[in-house]
Design a protein around this motif. Structure first.
Motif, short mmCIF file in Angstrom:
data_model
loop_
_atom_site.label_atom_id
_atom_site.label_comp_id
_atom_site.label_asym_id
_atom_site.label_seq_id
_atom_site.Cartn_x
_atom_site.Cartn_y
_atom_site.Cartn_z
N GLN A 72 0.82 -1.21 0.00
CA GLN A 72 0.00 0.00 0.00
C GLN A 72 0.86 1.27 0.00
OE1 GLN A 72 -2.56 0.18 3.38
NE2 GLN A 72 -3.86 1.77 2.53
N PHE A 73 1.94 1.24 0.82
CA PHE A 73 2.84 2.38 0.90
C PHE A 73 4.27 1.92 0.67
CE2 PHE A 73 -0.48 2.98 4.22
CZ PHE A 73 -1.24 3.91 3.53
N ASP A 74 5.12 2.89 0.35
CA ASP A 74 6.54 2.58 0.19
C ASP A 74 7.26 2.87 1.50
OD1 ASP A 74 9.15 2.31 -0.44
OD2 ASP A 74 9.21 3.94 -1.92
N PHE A 75 7.52 1.83 2.29
CA PHE A 75 8.17 2.01 3.58
C PHE A 75 9.67 1.73 3.52
CE2 PHE A 75 3.93 1.30 5.94
CZ PHE A 75 3.75 2.67 6.07
N SER A 76 10.31 2.12 2.43
CA SER A 76 11.76 1.96 2.40
C SER A 76 12.38 3.05 3.27
CB SER A 76 12.27 2.09 0.97
OG SER A 76 11.98 3.37 0.48
N TRP A 77 13.64 2.81 3.69
CA TRP A 77 14.29 3.76 4.62
C TRP A 77 14.34 5.15 4.03
CZ3 TRP A 77 18.27 7.18 5.08
CH2 TRP A 77 18.61 7.57 6.38
N ILE A 78 14.80 5.20 2.77
CA ILE A 78 15.00 6.51 2.14
C ILE A 78 13.68 7.25 1.99
CG2 ILE A 78 14.98 5.56 -0.23
CD1 ILE A 78 17.22 8.44 0.99
N ASN A 79 12.61 6.51 1.69
CA ASN A 79 11.31 7.15 1.53
C ASN A 79 10.77 7.67 2.85
OD1 ASN A 79 9.54 7.86 -0.58
ND2 ASN A 79 8.01 6.45 0.26
N MET A 80 11.04 6.92 3.92
CA MET A 80 10.59 7.40 5.23
C MET A 80 11.43 8.60 5.65
SD MET A 80 9.42 4.16 7.50
CE MET A 80 10.80 3.06 7.34
#
Lengths: 391, 447
Positions: A231-239
């Motif tokens: 549903q969401f992009d929870f990668s480190w860089i995105n957070m």
């Protein structure tokens, strides 16, 4: 702008003692001193004074929050577009976000100013600039779907219970903005909570926050779990960059770091609290990583660098924990205060099953202990002096 | 001994005195202001119209009758002014063309080494100059019966626009040495002399010289004492200002009281900031003749941080060697709190205005903000180089808690050391006057 000053000074007698509008002196005084610098002269003590005053201190905090506001505006629109499955231009996103955030800001400031002015008039003190910061913080820690009446109730609770009943700015025990958030967090958990995020989208559209993902599943590694969310992009860089759903202003750690650097350079916020909290968070999460080997709790497996960018930790330690009045007042105390916030945040996140996010409660808890920390720091200074006296 | 002080701040105020000493020529009237001497109950020994010599006693202290005040000028007493409740406020003297001065025993340099405490105290008391020596705690005129633990002398003026002591003492090293030698007889402890690194004064004998680096308030004797040998309850130390050490030296070498001293005239309200050799208690009108700018001004006897307002008709304070002049006009700027500013337009020792460059700043008498509740952003701690928690001490004083005040170290404090805290405070709280309140309370109840 001389004509404006002349006009203000002309109506001034009406507001002074004996004038028609004497009850509204606080409002007049605030207007005059916000528009024009004060004409007060030094009477006792040093004949010259530094140009930094509380108005400037408070306005600098608001300035430090501006990057979060700008990013929040884009992100609210972007998340809404994403939820609706649409692809929009950046300015369309910004406009959607703007339409959502502006009413929240307006309602916050109207409710905040109302109570501040009411207390100033009734208790005959000057209107304090502190409410500007409180009111600038509150919209940033609200989800974009929050009903406006709740914003108003929360602001009221934060300003009145969090601050005014103690005597106003400088005398409060808890951070008023956090009190406001804690109030609706517990009073209306259906509209704001740590485990779900509400996004402007189809009716009732919501999703789990990054922190709620590992909290929901047992016996797994946190990072693969986060990466498996579609549903969401929870990668480190995105957070880190902040393109994730959440409250209005707390998602982008980059913008928060810009604000933090600004506050540290200008000397308004204590870097000791921020660094202490980061140290506390990193060391405790190392410890939970080790404990994870003996437990089925997936929360324990979140590595330190993920803890830093997940949830509102960064926002909390930059803008809430560093509030000078409610934090520790001594430099040594600030280290302890910061470290304890970091430690407690991880403990509440990872070990307490009820709340996936812990930074708000950690700061409020440490607000309560700040005076005690100071007490022990001052006592140790006294002990050293007493040893010398005894010789 | 070397001490490096890190906390503190040198205020970049405009109107720094130039490095030459000019002579004050038209000296006509001077005054002694008895209210300056804390805790003294003055009783007059002269009346209006009397003719006095330099060194003749003008009044004495009723609580300590052997302490008398020598006249700093020779001439006619032209005015004796009383304030409310007949407090003696001022003794004005018109200076004669040829001033006479009273003489006492004089000693050769080698004799000084042989003196004992009794001889020294007797000479100082019979010359009526006990008030050159002050004691800590409380910063008042020393009690001649007391034996001080140590004597502290600061040969550093770190406050803004003050006299460059190196410049002044260079020319009178012999007298300075004599003064130090004499003072070393008075205490069983040490005479500590605070000096800057590479100072010529490091060669002075009979004193422990301590090199002190760092910004203001590193020159304050209270700060130096705190770092060298702090005060414990019951301790009494004496301090003498560096120029008064020279006065004492001259007294012993020549047998005469020389009331001259070097004074700076500085600040943004002065046309030619400079060093002037003049007289203690000189009238502002004659000292500042043709020196003031045309705008409204505030004249301060003392430095801008700790001085007292002295008006044009006023006089230089006895312990002051700085006259600071500040413009008294305040422009009210539109939306001031939102404007960016650099060091040129707004001065702040935190970087709240993004300072650029190191230009000297034209301060005026504006408070630059309204009084507010304490918001502890460490503004006080950053400029107080002492192992003392000012915040806790401030609260203890406000709640009149004597025991707590003592535990937090009030014996080591003097209001002048906290002046920079008041300067820096964003809530515009006058910390120094609260410290003074606490000391007054200790003096009455604390012993």
């Amino acid at each position: 702008m001389n004509w404006l000053l002349k006009l203000l000074l002309k109506v001034r007698p009406n507001f002074e003692e004996g004038g028609r509008f004497r009850y509204f002196w606080a409002i007049y005084e605030a207007t005059e001193t916000i528009l024009f610098s004060t004409d007060e002269r030094t009477k006792s003590g040093p004949h010259i004074r530094d140009h930094l005053d509380i108005k400037r201190v408070m306005i600098l905090v608001v300035v430090a929050l501006l990057p979060c506001y700008v990013f929040g505006m884009f992100n609210v629109g972007y998340q809404a577009a994403l939820a609706n499955g649409e692809s929009r231009l950046w300015w369309e996103n910004a406009f959607t976000g703007f339409k959502i955030i502006l009413p929240i800001i307006i309602i916050t400031f109207i409710s905040g100013a109302f109570w501040e002015i009411l207390f100033a008039v009734v208790r005959k003190h000057e209107i304090s600039e502190g409410f500007l910061v409180t009111c600038a913080l509150i919209p940033l820690i609200m989800p974009p779907t929050i009903p406006l009446w709740q914003v108003s109730v929360a602001t009221t609770f934060g300003i009145v219970i969090g601050k005014e009943i103690f005597g106003g700015v400088g005398m409060n025990i808890f951070n008023p903005a956090l009190v406001a958030r804690a109030f609706i967090f517990f009073a209306y958990p259906g509209d704001i909570s740590g485990d779900k995020v509400w996004i402007l989208g189809p009716d009732g559209y919501s999703g789990a926050t990054a922190l709620a993902v590992p909290a929901a599943t047992q016996n797994e590694q946190a990072i693969p779990l986060l990466n498996s969310v579609t549903q969401f992009d929870f990668s480190w860089i995105n957070m880190f960059l902040g393109w994730i759903p959440g409250s209005v202003g707390e998602t982008s750690k980059l913008m928060i770091i810009i604000g933090a650097i600004f506050l540290i350079i200008t000397g308004i916020a204590s870097w000791r609290v921020m660094v202490g909290a980061v140290i506390g968070l990193i060391s405790t999460s190392f410890l939970t990583n080790i404990l994870a080997l003996y437990s089925t709790n997936s929360m324990l497996t979140i590595p330190p660098h993920y803890h830093l960018v997940m949830g509102s930790f960064a926002f909390g330690i930059t803008f809430m924990a560093t509030e000078p009045v409610t934090g520790a007042h001594t430099d040594t105390g600030r280290w302890i205060y910061g470290i304890c916030i970091g430690v407690l945040t991880v403990i509440i996140r990872a070990i307490n099953p009820a709340y996936p996010e812990g930074v708000m409660l950690a700061i409020l808890l440490m607000n309560a202990f700040a005076s005690l920390i100071d007490y022990f720091v001052v006592r140790s200074n006294i002990r050293n002096r007493m040893k010398r006296y005894a010789k | 001994m070397n001490i490096t002080i890190k906390k503190g701040h040198d205020i970049q105020i405009a109107g720094v005195p130039s490095g030459e000493i000019s002579k004050h020529s038209n000296l006509s009237s001077i005054a002694l202001l008895p209210t300056e001497f804390r805790g003294v109950k003055p009783k007059l020994l002269v009346k209006e119209g009397d003719r006095v010599q330099i060194g003749v006693p003008l009044f004495f202290d009723k609580t300590n009758p052997e302490v008398k005040w020598a006249s700093p000028g020779g001439g006619v007493i032209n005015e004796i002014q009383f304030g409310p409740r007949r407090v003696l406020e001022k003794i004005g003297i018109d200076i004669d063309g040829q001033e006479e001065s009273k003489s006492a025993t004089k000693y050769s340099e080698s004799d000084l080494d042989l003196l004992r405490r009794e001889n020294v105290m007797e000479t100082i008391l019979s010359s009526h100059l006990m008030h050159l020596i002050r004691q800590r705690p409380f910063n008042k005129v020393a009690d001649p019966k007391e034996k001080p633990r140590d004597i502290f002398i600061s040969a550093i003026n770190s406050a803004p626009l003050t006299v460059d002591l190196e410049l002044v003492l260079k020319g009178s090293l012999k007298q300075f040495q004599a003064g130090i030698t004499v003072l070393s007889k008075v205490t069983e402890g040490n005479v500590y002399l605070g000096v800057r690194p590479n100072s010529v004064l490091q060669e002075i004998n009979n004193a422990v010289s301590v090199t002190i680096k760092g910004p203001h308030p590193s020159g304050n004797v209270g700060i130096q004492t705190h770092h060298i040998a702090p005060l414990n309850p019951g301790d009494v130390i004496w301090t003498v200002s560096a120029q008064d050490v020279v006065t004492l030296g001259k007294l012993f070498l020549t047998g005469r009281y020389d009331p001259s001293k070097v004074v700076t005239i500085g600040g943004p309200g002065v046309k030619n900031p400079m060093h002037v050799r003049t007289r203690t208690g000189v009238s502002m009108r004659s000292l500042l003749h043709e020196q003031l700018i045309d705008d409204p001004i505030r004249i301060i006897s003392g430095d801008v941080l700790t001085g007292k307002e002295a008006h044009q008709t006023g006089y230089l304070g006895f312990y002051d060697s700085t006259v600071s002049v500040l413009p008294d006009t305040i422009t009210r700027e539109f939306i001031n709190m939102l404007k960016p500013g650099n060091k040129k337009t707004r001065y702040s020792l935190s970087s709240a205005f993004m300072k650029i460059g190191n230009a000297l700043f034209n301060f005026n008498t504006s408070q630059n903000g309204s009084h507010r509740a304490m918001v502890p952003i460490s503004a006080w701690e950053k400029v107080l180089p002492m192992d003392i928690y000012p915040n806790a001490l401030f609260r203890a004083i406000l709640s009149n808690d004597i025991e707590e005040m003592e535990q937090l170290g009030i014996w080591e404090c003097d209001d002048e050391d906290f002046a920079l805290c008041s300067f820096a405070c964003p809530s515009k709280i006058d910390v120094g006057s609260v410290i003074r309140m606490g000391l007054d309370l200790m003096e009455i109840d604390g012993q």
